[in-house]
Scaffold this motif. Structure first.
Motif, short mmCIF file in Angstrom:
data_model
loop_
_atom_site.label_atom_id
_atom_site.label_comp_id
_atom_site.label_asym_id
_atom_site.label_seq_id
_atom_site.Cartn_x
_atom_site.Cartn_y
_atom_site.Cartn_z
N GLY A 85 -4.31 2.59 -9.66
CA GLY A 85 -5.15 2.64 -8.44
C GLY A 85 -4.53 1.84 -7.42
N SER A 86 -3.29 1.39 -7.39
CA SER A 86 -2.53 0.24 -6.54
C SER A 86 -1.47 0.99 -5.85
CB SER A 86 -2.07 -0.89 -7.40
OG SER A 86 -3.04 -1.70 -7.99
N GLY A 87 -1.02 0.19 -4.75
CA GLY A 87 0.11 0.76 -3.92
C GLY A 87 -0.44 1.87 -3.26
N ALA A 88 0.18 2.92 -3.15
CA ALA A 88 0.00 4.17 -2.33
C ALA A 88 -1.27 4.90 -2.72
CB ALA A 88 1.22 5.26 -2.26
N ALA A 89 -1.69 4.77 -3.99
CA ALA A 89 -3.14 5.13 -4.32
C ALA A 89 -4.17 4.52 -3.95
CB ALA A 89 -3.21 5.14 -5.87
N LEU A 90 -4.27 3.11 -3.63
CA LEU A 90 -5.19 2.45 -2.86
C LEU A 90 -5.36 2.64 -1.56
CD1 LEU A 90 -7.11 -0.17 -3.01
CD2 LEU A 90 -5.32 -1.65 -2.47
N ALA A 91 -4.29 2.84 -0.99
CA ALA A 91 -4.20 3.41 0.69
C ALA A 91 -5.09 4.78 0.79
CB ALA A 91 -2.88 3.49 1.04
N ARG A 92 -5.31 5.41 0.07
CA ARG A 92 -6.11 6.72 -0.04
C ARG A 92 -7.46 6.38 0.27
NH1 ARG A 92 -4.67 10.90 -4.59
NH2 ARG A 92 -4.93 12.36 -2.72
N ASP A 93 -8.03 5.25 -0.16
CA ASP A 93 -9.44 5.00 -0.02
C ASP A 93 -9.32 3.76 1.18
OD1 ASP A 93 -11.95 3.90 -0.18
OD2 ASP A 93 -12.12 4.24 -2.44
N PHE A 122 20.74 5.23 -1.89
CA PHE A 122 19.70 5.05 -2.70
C PHE A 122 18.33 6.26 -2.47
CE2 PHE A 122 21.76 1.21 -1.73
CZ PHE A 122 21.98 0.63 -2.75
N THR A 123 18.06 6.53 -3.43
CA THR A 123 17.01 7.58 -3.42
C THR A 123 15.47 7.08 -4.05
OG1 THR A 123 17.53 8.86 -4.97
CG2 THR A 123 18.44 9.45 -2.86
N SER A 124 15.63 5.85 -4.33
CA SER A 124 14.20 5.44 -5.02
C SER A 124 14.15 3.76 -4.75
CB SER A 124 14.43 5.23 -6.47
OG SER A 124 15.35 4.23 -6.94
N GLY A 125 13.03 3.46 -5.06
CA GLY A 125 12.34 1.99 -4.42
C GLY A 125 11.04 1.82 -4.69
N GLU A 126 10.34 1.02 -4.37
CA GLU A 126 8.83 0.86 -4.76
C GLU A 126 7.75 0.68 -3.49
OE1 GLU A 126 8.32 -0.42 -8.30
OE2 GLU A 126 10.43 -0.31 -8.74
N LEU A 161 0.78 -1.27 0.03
CA LEU A 161 -0.09 0.10 -0.03
C LEU A 161 0.77 1.45 -0.11
CD1 LEU A 161 -2.51 -1.24 2.90
CD2 LEU A 161 -3.04 -1.18 0.28
N GLY A 162 2.24 1.18 -0.11
CA GLY A 162 3.15 2.12 -0.13
C GLY A 162 3.77 2.47 -1.49
N CYS A 163 3.82 1.69 -2.69
CA CYS A 163 4.57 1.98 -3.88
C CYS A 163 4.11 3.33 -4.31
CB CYS A 163 4.23 0.85 -4.85
SG CYS A 163 5.39 1.07 -6.26
N PRO A 164 5.18 4.32 -4.44
CA PRO A 164 4.88 5.56 -5.00
C PRO A 164 4.80 5.66 -6.52
CG PRO A 164 7.00 5.49 -4.28
CD PRO A 164 6.54 4.06 -4.01
N LEU A 167 2.70 6.75 5.47
CA LEU A 167 1.75 7.63 6.65
C LEU A 167 0.76 7.87 5.94
CD1 LEU A 167 4.64 9.59 8.29
CD2 LEU A 167 3.69 7.57 9.27
N GLY A 168 0.87 8.21 4.75
CA GLY A 168 -0.45 8.76 3.98
C GLY A 168 0.01 9.14 2.65
N TRP A 169 -0.81 10.02 1.74
CA TRP A 169 -0.76 10.31 0.61
C TRP A 169 0.33 11.60 0.62
CZ3 TRP A 169 -0.97 8.25 -4.04
CH2 TRP A 169 -0.60 9.23 -5.06
#
Ligand SMILES: Cc1cc2nc3c(=O)[nH]c(=O)nc-3n(C[C@H](O)[C@H](O)[C@H](O)COP(=O)(O)O)c2cc1C
Length: 359
Positions: A132-140, A354-358, A121-124, A165-167
């Motif tokens: 609508g998946s990852g961090a986008a799903l977590a908004r709902d 590292f400054t990126s990830g999923e 629920l965190g992939c940015p 933590l949130g969007w």
């Protein structure tokens, strides 16, 4: 399971008798350490998971896989979900937003040997949130709870979730989301203490993670900037979290896993590895990669680990160029032997950034 051949330097003082943190339980599963390995795309393959378990991680995780690809039985995806029966406990992580597809994919993961199925629920990254998946799903919150509930109904193993933590800072919802997921049957939540807007910038906010811990009864695991063994132990003993996941802190420095696990269990402070032991650990890692992938592929996959190991050694630029041409175990020995002979330069070894990830 084979015991890792690297003993490492002994701690300087005998371990004092100190309080140990409570056991971490994920559903019916009791972990032998609350120090876990985060799922990491391109990193947490079967050999990495084996090594992380050898070093004592309480739970190891496969990288995130798309539920749609799992249910379509795409061979490259299923390969990421091949679990060695000796390397347990192990989690799979799914990304997706359709309850039916996520439930079916969870059942496939469990049938392949995953002992925990986690929801990402965190992939940015745009290709994930655009669907609508990852961090986008977590908004709902309600939609996420429906996904988790469908998965819980589909499998006997614990279903867990990993969120940010949130969007953004104006819409922090991790406490509310965690409560809803607890009601939906989720067995544990992992909270990365950054928002989606932050991606990998800024410091993780552990006060916000502790707020999630106070909001639910299920275990809460903290993620973000886990690089200091004393801080891990303090947070666990203070009850701010029930576990921690190591992510970038172990990249290029796998020994950190053993240091963290040991310090949490006993209060002992294991010294950092010297250059020769660091090289021996990388050789062991590359041998595990070769066992799993075969020589040709392993030496391509393993180049990054070799490059991270020789950072800061004398003549590193020349050796790094050689790493890019690595194709055989014999080449590996040449590079690592030369690095050992050259020794560390005046600045010593330094940690890759590292400054990126999923997630
Ligand atoms: C290379 C890389 C790959 C990652 N892949 C995933 C992933 O597949 N699933 C996930 O939930 N998080 C993933 N993450 C996020 C980490 O699990 C972790 O939450 C994040 O890096 C914060 O911890 P850190 O600051 O200690 O690195 C990834 C991070 C990195 C650096």
């Amino acid at each position: 399971m084979a015991v890792m051949s690297i003993a490492g330097p002994a701690s300087t003082a005998p371990p004092p008798t100190l309080p140990a943190p409570a056991r971490l339980r994920v559903g019916r599963l009791e972990l032998d350490s609350p120090v876990l390995i985060a799922p990491m795309v391109g990193i947490t393959d079967a050999p990495f998971r084996r090594l992380a378990r050898e070093l004592g991680a309480g739970l190891v995780s496969a990288e995130m896989t798309a539920a749609e690809a799992v249910v379509r039985l795409i061979p490259r995806t299923l390969e990421l979900l091949s679990f060695d029966p000796e390397v347990r406990p192990v989690a799979a992580q799914l990304v997706g937003c359709d309850p039916g597809v996520m439930a079916e994919a969870a059942a496939i993961c469990a049938a392949r040997g995953a002992m925990v199925v986690d929801v990402n629920l965190g992939c940015p990254v745009p290709r994930v949130i655009g669907r609508g998946s990852g961090a986008a799903l977590a908004r709902d919150v309600n939609a996420t709870a429906r996904v988790v509930q469908a998965m819980v109904e589909a499998v006997d193993v614990p279903v867990t979730a990993k969120m940010r933590l949130g969007w953004d800072h104006a819409s922090i919802n991790a406490p509310e989301l965690s409560r809803a997921l607890e009601d939906a049957g989720c067995a544990m939540v992992t909270v990365h203490g950054r928002t989606r807007a932050q991606r990998y910038q800024g410091q993780a906010d552990w006060a916000e993670i502790a707020r999630v811990k106070r909001a639910v009864r299920i275990p809460v695991v903290g993620s973000g900037d886990v690089t200091d063994v004393r801080e891990i132990r303090r947070r666990l003993l203070a009850g701010e979290v029930d576990g921690v996941v190591i992510a970038r802190g172990a990249l290029g420095n796998l020994w950190f896993i053993r240091q963290a696990v040991r310090h949490v269990a006993t209060g002992e402070l294991l010294p950092d590895l010297g250059f020769a032991d660091r090289i021996a650990l990388t050789r062991h890692h590359l041998d595990l990669l070769i066992d799993h992938h075969g020589e040709a592929r392993a030496l391509v996959v393993g180049r990054k680990y070799v490059a991270w190991t020789i950072r800061g050694c004398n003549g590193a630029a020349r050796l790094r160029a050689m790493v890019q041409t690595l194709v055989s175990r014999a080449d590996l020995d040449v590079i690592l032997d030369q690095a050992l002979e050259a020794g560390l330069g005046p600045g010593g070894w330094f940690h890759p950034v590292f400054t990126s990830g999923e997630g």
